[in-house]
Scaffold this motif. Sequence first.
Motif, mmCIF file in Angstrom:
data_model
loop_
_atom_site.group_PDB
_atom_site.id
_atom_site.type_symbol
_atom_site.label_atom_id
_atom_site.label_comp_id
_atom_site.label_asym_id
_atom_site.label_seq_id
_atom_site.Cartn_x
_atom_site.Cartn_y
_atom_site.Cartn_z
ATOM 1 N N THR A 99 19.901 48.736 50.104
ATOM 2 C CA THR A 99 19.790 49.698 49.057
ATOM 3 C C THR A 99 20.997 50.256 48.673
ATOM 4 N N HIS A 100 22.189 49.581 48.802
ATOM 5 C CA HIS A 100 23.441 49.863 48.299
ATOM 6 C C HIS A 100 23.527 49.800 46.830
ATOM 7 N N LEU A 101 23.405 50.924 46.234
ATOM 8 C CA LEU A 101 23.207 50.770 44.777
ATOM 9 C C LEU A 101 24.756 50.470 44.088
ATOM 10 N N LYS A 102 25.723 51.042 44.626
ATOM 11 C CA LYS A 102 26.970 50.483 43.996
ATOM 12 C C LYS A 102 27.192 49.209 44.144
ATOM 13 N N ALA A 103 26.735 48.568 45.325
ATOM 14 C CA ALA A 103 26.896 47.108 45.161
ATOM 15 C C ALA A 103 25.878 46.136 44.394
ATOM 16 N N ILE A 104 24.910 46.614 43.996
ATOM 17 C CA ILE A 104 23.847 46.191 43.111
ATOM 18 C C ILE A 104 24.391 46.095 41.644
ATOM 19 N N ILE A 105 25.065 47.603 41.258
ATOM 20 C CA ILE A 105 25.518 47.678 40.185
ATOM 21 C C ILE A 105 26.697 46.814 39.979
ATOM 22 N N ARG A 106 27.708 46.498 41.061
ATOM 23 C CA ARG A 106 28.923 45.740 40.780
ATOM 24 C C ARG A 106 28.311 44.250 40.488
ATOM 25 N N GLY A 107 27.217 43.749 41.265
ATOM 26 C CA GLY A 107 26.933 42.500 41.333
ATOM 27 C C GLY A 107 26.091 42.091 39.914
ATOM 28 N N ALA A 108 25.543 43.139 39.283
ATOM 29 C CA ALA A 108 25.036 43.077 37.793
ATOM 30 C C ALA A 108 26.223 42.933 36.922
ATOM 31 N N LEU A 109 27.310 43.687 37.026
ATOM 32 C CA LEU A 109 28.341 43.876 36.139
ATOM 33 C C LEU A 109 28.971 42.220 36.188
ATOM 34 N N CYS A 110 28.996 41.835 37.449
ATOM 35 C CA CYS A 110 29.622 40.450 37.486
ATOM 36 C C CYS A 110 28.730 39.562 36.940
ATOM 37 N N HIS A 111 27.504 39.642 37.006
ATOM 38 C CA HIS A 111 26.724 38.361 36.382
ATOM 39 C C HIS A 111 26.878 38.554 34.908
ATOM 40 N N MET A 112 26.927 39.668 34.465
ATOM 41 C CA MET A 112 27.077 40.038 32.854
ATOM 42 C C MET A 112 28.214 39.239 32.472
ATOM 43 N N GLU A 113 29.515 39.303 33.172
ATOM 44 C CA GLU A 113 30.828 38.950 32.886
ATOM 45 C C GLU A 113 30.555 37.388 33.182
ATOM 46 N N LEU A 114 30.146 36.666 33.788
ATOM 47 C CA LEU A 114 29.814 35.287 33.961
ATOM 48 C C LEU A 114 28.776 34.891 33.130
ATOM 49 N N LYS A 115 28.069 35.802 32.298
ATOM 50 C CA LYS A 115 27.005 35.346 31.319
ATOM 51 C C LYS A 115 25.913 34.766 31.939
ATOM 52 N N ASN A 116 25.653 35.299 33.228
ATOM 53 C CA ASN A 116 24.199 34.907 33.903
ATOM 54 C C ASN A 116 23.356 36.067 33.625
ATOM 55 N N PHE A 117 22.802 35.899 32.494
ATOM 56 C CA PHE A 117 22.031 37.321 32.000
ATOM 57 C C PHE A 117 20.819 37.267 32.626
ATOM 58 N N VAL A 118 20.084 36.173 32.971
ATOM 59 C CA VAL A 118 18.842 36.088 33.952
ATOM 60 C C VAL A 118 18.901 36.604 35.162
ATOM 61 N N GLU A 119 20.266 36.520 35.905
ATOM 62 C CA GLU A 119 20.320 37.002 37.234
ATOM 63 C C GLU A 119 21.025 38.365 37.044
ATOM 64 N N ALA A 120 21.887 38.799 35.872
ATOM 65 C CA ALA A 120 21.957 40.147 35.585
ATOM 66 C C ALA A 120 20.434 41.000 35.624
ATOM 67 N N ILE A 121 19.655 40.623 34.702
ATOM 68 C CA ILE A 121 18.532 41.389 34.660
ATOM 69 C C ILE A 121 17.756 41.536 36.201
#
Length: 379
Positions: free
Chosen positions: A142-164
Motif C-alpha cells: 500500500t506504499h503509494l509513493k512506491a507505486i507512483i514512482r514505479g508508474a513514472l518509471c514505466h512512463m519514461e520507459l514507454k511501457n504505457f500498458v504497465e504504467a496504466i
Amino acid sequence: MAEAEQDGVSGAPAAPPRYRGALHPDTWEQELEAIPMFMKRCPAEIDAARQPELACLQSLLFDEERSPAELARMYKNEGNEYFKEKDYGRALAAYSEGLRRRCGDAELDAVLLTNRAAAHFHLGNYRSALNDAIQAKKLKPTHLKAIIRGALCHMELKNFVEAIAWCEEGLQIDSKEKKLVEMRAKADKLKRTQDRDARKAKVMERKEQCQKEFLLAAIKERNIKLVLEPSDEEEEVSDGLAEISLDGFHSGSATGAKVHLDADGSLSWPVLFLYPEHEQTDFTVAFHESSRFIDHLMVMFAELPPWDLEKKYRPNNLELYFEDEEREEMYEVNPEHTLLQVLQHERYFVKAGTPAVLVFAKRSPFSKKYFSGKKVHRL
C-alpha cells in the motif's frame, strides 16, 4: 635618514601580530569552509589524516554500537538532506548504506527503497528506479509513493500498458490521488498513439517488402547478377536482395542512394566511376538503365576536373573498363552502350548494390601498368 631606511623603518604603523591558528586575510573564506561547523557541503571522501575533525564526527555519528534500525534511519535522513540539495548521487549512496544495515523493519526498508528509486530516477536510471519501486511495493503493497514512482518509471520507459496498471493499482488505494489520475490519462493517450504508430510502421514495412520483391523481380528478369559481400567469407553470387547492403563506401557514405524501380518499370542505379591513376571518384546517384555511358561522360567532363593537370580526361579520350576480380580479368566497356547492356554482361557482377566502372585516359602509361598481369578483353 639613511640608517632608518636601512633598518626598514619608514614611519608606517607596524602590522599587529597574528595569533596562532588565525585565518589569513587573503584566504579566510576557504579556511573557514574547512571547519566542520561552517562547511556548506561535506566532502565525498573524508581523509582522517588531513581532516581529523570530520573523521571524528563521522565516527560519532555512525557508531557501530547503534542498532541496525537506528543506523538505517540515520542514513535515510542523510540521504534526504542530499536529496534536498539535488545531490542525487550521494543521496543514492546514503540510502544504499541504510539498506545494507538489514534492519529487519519492512516499512523502513520500503521507504529507503522508494527514496533510492527517486534518486535513481533523477539520475536517469529508470530501470534501476523501477526495480527499487517493485521491491518497495513487495515489502509494503500500500506504499503509494512506491507505486507512483514505479508508474513514472514505466512512463519514461514507454511501457504505457504497465504504467496504466500501476496507476490503477494506486487508485484502488486512493482514488483521488491527483498524480495517478493525471498520469493514468496521459498513459492512456500515449498508448493509443503508440498503437497507432505501430500499425503505421507495420503497414509501411509490408509496403517496403512488396517494393523490394518487385525490385528483385525486375533485376532477375534482366539477368543482372548481384554479389553478396559477407564478412569473413568468400563472395557469393545471389539472386536475393534482402541481404544486400546498398550503403557503405559505394553508396551510403555518399548520398544513401539505392537502386530503385521507376513508375514506368525501369531501373535506376547509383553508379561509381573510379579514376585509379588519380585516386579520385565520381558518383552518379540515379543512372537510368537505358542511358549511355557517353552521355554521362559528356556532362561529367564538360569541364576538366581540377586534378587533371595534364588535361587528358576528355570524353573522347577515355576508356572504360570493369574488372572481374575472380579471374583477374578486365573488360573494356563501349561508351555507346547503355548501363543495362553492361550489367547484362555474363561476367559483370553488381557488388553492394552499386555498379562501378574504372576510367582511364587512352593509352596512358598508368593504364598499361595497371593492366599488367591481367587479361584484358578489348572491344
